[in-house]
Design a protein around this motif. Structure first.
Motif, PDB file in Angstrom:
ATOM      1  N   LYS A   1       9.241   1.540   5.168  1.00 24.52           N
ATOM      2  CA  LYS A   1       8.776   1.756   3.797  1.00 24.52           C
ATOM      3  C   LYS A   1       8.767   3.254   3.503  1.00 24.52           C
ATOM      4  O   LYS A   1       8.393   4.069   4.352  1.00 24.52           O
ATOM      5  CB  LYS A   1       7.368   1.173   3.634  1.00 24.52           C
ATOM      6  N   ASN A   2       9.189   3.618   2.306  1.00 27.35           N
ATOM      7  CA  ASN A   2       9.187   5.020   1.891  1.00 27.35           C
ATOM      8  C   ASN A   2       7.828   5.379   1.280  1.00 27.35           C
ATOM      9  O   ASN A   2       7.342   4.685   0.380  1.00 27.35           O
ATOM     10  CB  ASN A   2      10.296   5.279   0.868  1.00 27.35           C
ATOM     11  N   TYR A   3       7.243   6.454   1.780  1.00 28.71           N
ATOM     12  CA  TYR A   3       5.939   6.901   1.282  1.00 28.71           C
ATOM     13  C   TYR A   3       6.089   8.269   0.629  1.00 28.71           C
ATOM     14  O   TYR A   3       6.716   9.173   1.188  1.00 28.71           O
ATOM     15  CB  TYR A   3       4.937   6.995   2.435  1.00 28.71           C
TER      16      TYR A   3
ATOM     17  N   SER B   1       0.831  -1.199   0.000  1.00 21.42           N
ATOM     18  CA  SER B   1       0.000   0.000   0.000  1.00 21.42           C
ATOM     19  C   SER B   1       0.869   1.253   0.000  1.00 21.42           C
ATOM     20  O   SER B   1       1.874   1.326   0.711  1.00 21.42           O
ATOM     21  CB  SER B   1      -0.912   0.004   1.233  1.00 21.42           C
ATOM     22  N   GLU B   2       0.461   2.240  -0.765  1.00 20.67           N
ATOM     23  CA  GLU B   2       1.207   3.500  -0.839  1.00 20.67           C
ATOM     24  C   GLU B   2       0.709   4.527   0.164  1.00 20.67           C
ATOM     25  O   GLU B   2       1.232   5.639   0.233  1.00 20.67           O
ATOM     26  CB  GLU B   2       1.115   4.079  -2.253  1.00 20.67           C
TER      27      GLU B   2
END
Length: 313
Positions: A78-80, A14-15
Motif C-alpha cells: 500500500k502507498n502511504y 487506513s492511511e
C-alpha cells in the motif's frame, strides 16, 4: 474470517500505521470480530500475537512494522503519503507504561517467567503447557535433575480431519509433540554448563527439549559455547522478552526425537501428580478430539504479562 484477514482489511483502509489495539477497535466497530472463526476469550491478544509473529518471522509477508512500544503495523503493498520517521521517535503513553530491563533490576523470579513461556508456547509453538510443581515431586526416590519446570504438548487436532485422527490413534501414532522446558532467569558463560546439563538431565526424555531464559549474554565466547552444546545434545534455546513478550523467540532449534523415553516418562508420572495429570489430560483430549484449553496453564495476553513484571519490580 481469519485474524490476519481482519487485520489486512483494516489496514487496507487506513492511511497510517496502526497499533494492535487500534486495529482491533476499528475491526469491532466494523463488525469484523463477529466473523472470526475463533472461540478464544482474548481475541485481541491473539490478533496481536499473530501479527507480531508473522511480521517477525516472515520478512516477505505484506505485514510490516514501524516503531516500537507501541509497534505499529502497515501493509507493504500500500502507498502511504506520510513520513514514517515520525513513528520511529517520540514517547507515547504506551511507551512510558512499559518498563525497561534496567528498571527490573533482577527482582522478578523464575516462577514469574512461567506465564511468559505459556504465552510464547501457545502462540509460537502451538503448544499447551503445564507447570510442574517441584513441591509435589518425590525427589528422594529418584534424585535430583529429573524434574522439568514445565511441559507442553502440540496437538494435530486443529489441523487433522476426525477420520485421520481416529486412524492414527488406532495404529498408535497421533503425531503429538511433547516438549520439556527448563527455565532460568539468566544465562552467562560462568554458569552455562551447569544450567545446560541440568536441562539435558531434566528434559532429554521429550520429543523436544528447551532451555529457556529471560536474560541471555551476548558475549561471543558464550554464544559459541551455547551453540556447540545445543548442537551436541539437541537442546533448543528460547529467549523470553519480558519487556515485549511478543518479541520472544527460539534462538536455537531443538533436535526432534521421534521416540519418547518411556522409562523416564513413567518415573515422572510416579514422582509428580502435576505430570501425571498432564499425561492424563493429553490422553483425554486425544480421545475426545477436543483440547480443553482451560485445563492447561492459563494463557495471559501480553499486556497482563507486562503488568505482572511491573508489579514485582
Amino acid at each position: 474470517m481469519t485474524f490476519l484477514k481482519l487485520a489486512k482489511l483494516v489496514l487496507k483502509d487506513s492511511e497510517i500505521p496502526l497499533t494492535v489495539s487500534e486495529i482491533w477497535k476499528i475491526a469491532v466497530n466494523k463488525g469484523f470480530d463477529r466473523k472470526l472463526n475463533s472461540q478464544g476469550k482474548t481475541p485481541s491478544a491473539t490478533l496481536g500475537a499473530r501479527l507480531h509473529i508473522i511480521a517477525r518471522d516472515n520478512p516477505d509477508d505484506i505485514f510490516k512494522t514501524v516503531g516500537s512500544r507501541p509497534k505499529r503495523f502497515y501493509l507493504s503493498n500500500k502507498n502511504y503519503d506520510i513520513d514514517f520517521s515520525e513513528y520511529e521517535v517520540g514517547k507515547t503513553e504506551e511507551e512510558t507504561a512499559i518498563i525497561s530491563k534496567n528498571e527490573l533490576n533482577h527482582k522478578y523470579s523464575e516462577k514469574d517467567l512461567h506465564r511468559f513461556l505459556t504465552h510464547f508456547a501457545f502462540f509460537s509453538l502451538k503448544s499447551y503447557t503445564k507447570t510442574i510443581s517441584h513441591s509435589k515431586s518425590d525427589k528422594k526416590k529418584y534424585g535430583e535433575w529429573v524434574h522439568p519446570d514445565m511441559v507442553g504438548c502440540e496437538f494435530p487436532i486443529d489441523e487433522w480431519d476426525d477420520n485421520v485422527l481416529k486412524l492414527s490413534s488406532s495404529i498408535g501414532n497421533t503425531s503429538i509433540i511433547i516438549q520439556s522446558f527448563e527455565l532460568k532467569k539468566e544465562l552467562n558463560l560462568t554458569t552455562l554448563r551447569e544450567k545446560f546439563f541440568q536441562t539435558v538431565s531434566n528434559s532429554s526424555w521429550a520429543n523436544e527439549s528447551y532451555l529457556v531464559a529471560a536474560e541471555i549474554s551476548e558475549d561471543e565466547e558464550f554464544m559459541q559455547e551455547l551453540k556447540r552444546l545445543s548442537r551436541g545434545f539437541g537442546i533448543g534455546v528460547i529467549h523470553l522478552d519480558i519487556v515485549n513478550p511478543n518479541n520472544s523467540k527460539v534462538l536455537l532449534q531443538p533436535e526432534y526425537r521421534e521416540i519418547l523415553d518411556w522409562d523416564t516418562l513413567n518415573k515422572l508420572v510416579l514422582m509428580n501428580s502435576d505430570f501425571k495429570e498432564f499425561i492424563k489430560r493429553i490422553e483425554t483430549d486425544l480421545k475426545s478430539h477436543e483440547i480443553r484449553k482451560e485445563l492447561y496453564d492459563r494463557v495471559f495476553d501480553d499486556e497482563d504479562l507486562i503488568k505482572l513484571i511491573k508489579n514485582v519490580s
